[in-house]
Design a protein around this motif. Structure first.
Motif, PDB file in Angstrom:
ATOM      1  N   PHE A 165      -7.869   2.151  -9.325  1.00  0.00           N
ATOM      2  CA  PHE A 165      -7.049   2.802  -8.649  1.00  0.00           C
ATOM      3  C   PHE A 165      -5.768   3.401  -9.707  1.00  0.00           C
ATOM      4  N   ARG A 190      -0.791   5.442   0.638  1.00  0.00           N
ATOM      5  CA  ARG A 190      -1.486   4.625   0.241  1.00  0.00           C
ATOM      6  C   ARG A 190      -2.521   4.265   1.617  1.00  0.00           C
ATOM      7  N   SER A 191      -3.738   3.544   1.355  1.00  0.00           N
ATOM      8  CA  SER A 191      -4.768   3.133   2.553  1.00  0.00           C
ATOM      9  C   SER A 191      -5.176   1.689   2.000  1.00  0.00           C
ATOM     10  N   GLU A 196      -1.279  -2.656  -2.698  1.00  0.00           N
ATOM     11  CA  GLU A 196      -1.603  -1.889  -3.496  1.00  0.00           C
ATOM     12  C   GLU A 196      -0.620  -1.192  -4.389  1.00  0.00           C
ATOM     13  N   TRP A 197       0.618  -0.712  -3.657  1.00  0.00           N
ATOM     14  CA  TRP A 197       1.508  -0.341  -4.796  1.00  0.00           C
ATOM     15  C   TRP A 197       2.453  -1.159  -5.561  1.00  0.00           C
ATOM     16  N   TRP A 200       0.142  -2.332  -8.301  1.00  0.00           N
ATOM     17  CA  TRP A 200       0.310  -1.070  -9.526  1.00  0.00           C
ATOM     18  C   TRP A 200       1.532  -1.301 -10.156  1.00  0.00           C
ATOM     19  N   ALA A 215       6.090   3.513   2.429  1.00  0.00           N
ATOM     20  CA  ALA A 215       4.797   4.161   2.302  1.00  0.00           C
ATOM     21  C   ALA A 215       4.417   4.770   3.571  1.00  0.00           C
ATOM     22  N   SER A 221      -8.574   7.506   2.620  1.00  0.00           N
ATOM     23  CA  SER A 221      -8.394   8.066   1.555  1.00  0.00           C
ATOM     24  C   SER A 221      -8.606   9.453   1.478  1.00  0.00           C
ATOM     25  N   ALA A 235      -0.183   9.479  -4.164  1.00  0.00           N
ATOM     26  CA  ALA A 235      -1.114   8.552  -3.803  1.00  0.00           C
ATOM     27  C   ALA A 235      -1.563   7.699  -4.678  1.00  0.00           C
ATOM     28  N   LEU A 236      -2.156   6.398  -4.319  1.00  0.00           N
ATOM     29  CA  LEU A 236      -2.840   5.740  -5.263  1.00  0.00           C
ATOM     30  C   LEU A 236      -4.222   5.413  -4.711  1.00  0.00           C
TER      31      LEU A 236
END
Length: 297
Positions: A165, A190-191, A196-197, A200, A215, A221, A235-236
């Protein structure tokens, strides 16, 4: 109603009578008497509990129920005729049913389906999309293409390719992202997993309290990327799934910084035996994945 109790001759009599709107002409085509055709139709109407024809002095007209039933019966007989012709010629079709993560189905598999059909014209591919969760037994799936680490209970998993990602956004926003920290100036889209964020940003060595990360969360996605294109945020997502949009410059990838969360896998239950059609699909899919990986290097 159990359709196995309906007599095939009566259904055939209905179909031919609907074609001619005349019992006498139907009898000629079926090589029986007019009375036999009329009796067969009446028997079918009695079992269904409806009138299929409006009987008039000048002939027949289909009732509403008859008009509803006719295309269904015609389609069934057409399919049966085609299947019998193929059997007579020693030809038979096979079906492969695949459950697929929606993003993979739309953005990666669908553009390649024509090639599979050209190579295996006698294999009918049936695709069922999901959000990375499906029950292959309950849904009757031969294969399940999913995203993850490759470990699922009682499942044989073959890796297709990794899908790391990174940030994807429209060009206008991309120009304003001088460093990874700048994504915090925008709504984060995000999904899947809630961290996830944060993960990252950890990779980018940007220290931000998790509580400050607001978010918009999507269950798809595809929907998330569409929101990014429309300017709702950054988006990620795995760029390998959105190569067309990147080539069309509807999206840009501002940073060469990735979060490695897993790969796409072709999976099946260990206990399930593979037909030749399934093996053909598996080998074709693996060859496509290998080619895609080699061209992206």
């Amino acid at each position: 109603m159990n359709i196995t109790h309906l007599p095939l001759n009566a259904i055939r009599a209905f179909l031919v009578s609907a074609k001619h709107l005349n019992f006498t002409k139907a009898a000629v085509e079926l090589c029986v008497t007019q009375a036999a055709v009329s009796q067969q139709v009446k028997m079918l109407e009695s079992q269904l509990g409806v009138s299929l024809f409006i009987r008039q002095s000048r002939g027949l007209n289909l009732s509403e129920e008859g008009m509803m039933l006719l295309p269904v019966v015609q389609g069934a007989f057409d399919n049966l005729s085609e299947a019998l012709d193929m059997l007579a010629q020693g030809i038979h079709r096979e079906v492969v049913t695949v459950g697929v993560v929606g993003t993979f189905a739309v953005n990666w598999l669908l553009p390649r389906i024509a090639d599979f059909q050209a190579r295996y014209p006698l294999v009918d591919l049936r695709i069922s999309t999901n959000n990375n969760t499906a029950d292959p037994v309950a849904e009757g799936l031969d294969y399940l293409i999913r995203f993850g680490k490759g470990s699922w209970h009682a499942t044989e998993a073959t890796e297709l390719f990794p899908a790391p990602f990174t940030v994807l956004c429209p060009p206008g926003i991309g120009q304003a992202l001088a460093s990874p920290r700048d994504v915090l100036n925008y709504t984060l889209l995000r999904s899947y997993q809630p961290d996830e964020w944060q993960l990252w940003l950890n990779e980018a060595k940007v220290a931000v309290p998790k509580a400050k990360l607001s978010a918009i969360v999507f269950d798809s996605s595809i929907a998330m990327i569409e929101a990014a294109i429309q300017g709702y945020g950054v988006a990620l997502a795995p760029p390998v799934m959105f190569e067309r949009l990147l080539m069309e410059e509807k999206l840009v990838q501002p940073f060469d910084l990735y979060l490695h969360k897993g790969s796409y896998w072709l999976t099946k239950l260990h206990a399930q035996k593979e037909s030749q059609a399934q093996i053909n699909f598996k080998q074709w899919l693996l060859a496509c994945a290998s080619e895609a990986c080699s061209t992206s290097v």
